[in-house]
Write a protein that holds these residues in place. Sequence first.
Motif, short mmCIF file in Angstrom:
data_model
loop_
_atom_site.label_atom_id
_atom_site.label_comp_id
_atom_site.label_asym_id
_atom_site.label_seq_id
_atom_site.Cartn_x
_atom_site.Cartn_y
_atom_site.Cartn_z
N ASP A 22 0.83 -1.20 0.00
CA ASP A 22 0.00 0.00 0.00
C ASP A 22 0.87 1.25 0.00
OD1 ASP A 22 0.89 -0.57 2.59
OD2 ASP A 22 -0.84 0.40 3.52
N LYS A 23 2.17 1.09 0.12
CA LYS A 23 3.12 2.21 0.11
C LYS A 23 3.66 2.44 -1.31
CE LYS A 23 3.06 2.26 4.62
NZ LYS A 23 2.06 3.03 5.26
N SER A 24 4.00 3.67 -1.61
CA SER A 24 4.49 4.05 -2.94
C SER A 24 5.99 4.33 -2.90
CB SER A 24 3.75 5.30 -3.41
OG SER A 24 4.38 5.88 -4.51
N LYS A 25 6.70 3.85 -3.92
CA LYS A 25 8.14 4.12 -3.98
C LYS A 25 8.40 5.59 -4.31
CE LYS A 25 9.44 2.99 -8.69
NZ LYS A 25 10.37 2.23 -9.51
N ILE A 26 7.47 6.25 -5.02
CA ILE A 26 7.62 7.67 -5.34
C ILE A 26 7.55 8.50 -4.05
CG2 ILE A 26 6.68 9.61 -6.64
CD1 ILE A 26 7.74 7.38 -8.45
N VAL A 27 6.55 8.21 -3.22
CA VAL A 27 6.41 8.94 -1.95
C VAL A 27 7.61 8.67 -1.06
CG1 VAL A 27 5.02 9.14 0.15
CG2 VAL A 27 3.89 8.98 -2.07
N ALA A 28 8.02 7.41 -0.97
CA ALA A 28 9.18 7.05 -0.14
C ALA A 28 10.44 7.77 -0.62
CB ALA A 28 9.40 5.54 -0.15
N GLY A 29 10.65 7.83 -1.94
CA GLY A 29 11.83 8.50 -2.49
C GLY A 29 11.82 9.99 -2.23
N ILE A 30 10.67 10.64 -2.42
CA ILE A 30 10.57 12.09 -2.18
C ILE A 30 10.77 12.39 -0.69
CG2 ILE A 30 9.01 14.07 -2.28
CD1 ILE A 30 10.05 13.19 -5.03
N LEU A 31 10.14 11.60 0.17
CA LEU A 31 10.34 11.81 1.61
C LEU A 31 11.81 11.64 1.99
CD1 LEU A 31 7.27 9.92 3.13
CD2 LEU A 31 7.72 12.38 3.24
N GLY A 39 15.26 10.28 8.54
CA GLY A 39 14.88 8.90 8.29
C GLY A 39 13.41 8.71 7.93
N ILE A 40 12.72 9.78 7.54
CA ILE A 40 11.28 9.73 7.33
C ILE A 40 10.88 8.75 6.22
CG2 ILE A 40 9.24 11.10 6.74
CD1 ILE A 40 10.47 11.72 9.50
N GLY A 51 15.53 3.65 9.90
CA GLY A 51 15.07 5.02 10.13
C GLY A 51 15.71 5.64 11.36
N VAL A 52 15.81 4.87 12.43
CA VAL A 52 16.46 5.36 13.65
C VAL A 52 17.95 5.60 13.40
CG1 VAL A 52 17.12 4.71 16.01
CG2 VAL A 52 14.78 4.34 15.23
N ALA A 53 18.59 4.69 12.65
CA ALA A 53 20.01 4.87 12.34
C ALA A 53 20.22 6.15 11.52
CB ALA A 53 20.54 3.67 11.57
N GLN A 54 19.33 6.42 10.57
CA GLN A 54 19.45 7.65 9.78
C GLN A 54 19.17 8.87 10.65
OE1 GLN A 54 17.02 7.13 6.27
NE2 GLN A 54 18.72 6.23 5.18
N GLY A 69 17.31 7.91 -1.24
CA GLY A 69 16.17 8.51 -1.93
C GLY A 69 16.19 8.23 -3.43
N ILE A 70 17.37 8.36 -4.03
CA ILE A 70 17.50 8.09 -5.46
C ILE A 70 17.24 6.62 -5.76
CG2 ILE A 70 19.16 8.00 -7.37
CD1 ILE A 70 20.42 10.57 -6.10
N ILE A 71 17.75 5.75 -4.92
CA ILE A 71 17.53 4.31 -5.13
C ILE A 71 16.05 3.97 -4.99
CG2 ILE A 71 17.99 2.02 -4.20
CD1 ILE A 71 20.86 2.96 -3.67
N PHE A 72 15.36 4.58 -4.03
CA PHE A 72 13.91 4.36 -3.91
C PHE A 72 13.21 4.72 -5.21
CE2 PHE A 72 13.75 4.36 0.87
CZ PHE A 72 12.98 3.23 1.00
#
Length: 88
Positions: A22-31, A39-40, A51-54, A69-72
């Motif tokens: 249900d998650k989008s790679k576009i949204v994940a990459g932009i975030l 780490g959002i 996320g915590v490490a970031q 982000g680019i890889i996402f």
Amino acid sequence: MTVPPHAAAPFGVDPQGRPYSDKSKIVAGILQLFLGTLGIGRFYVGSVGVGVAQLLTCGGLGFWALIDGIIFLVSNDRTDKEGRPLRG
């Protein structure tokens, strides 16, 4: 005639037959590009540990967050916490 999606795969399936997340790679990459030092993008897809490490390293001083982000955005094999491929 449109076939209704299967209950186990409401967003469809990938070419290997795995249900999409249900998650989008576009949204994940932009975030990740804009808020990756916190780490959002990783929190969005359910990778809490990364996320915590970031968050603690400021996204690897921004480099890790930028590359992530680019890889996402360009990769088709990123998955959510349940192992489902991200929608593209």
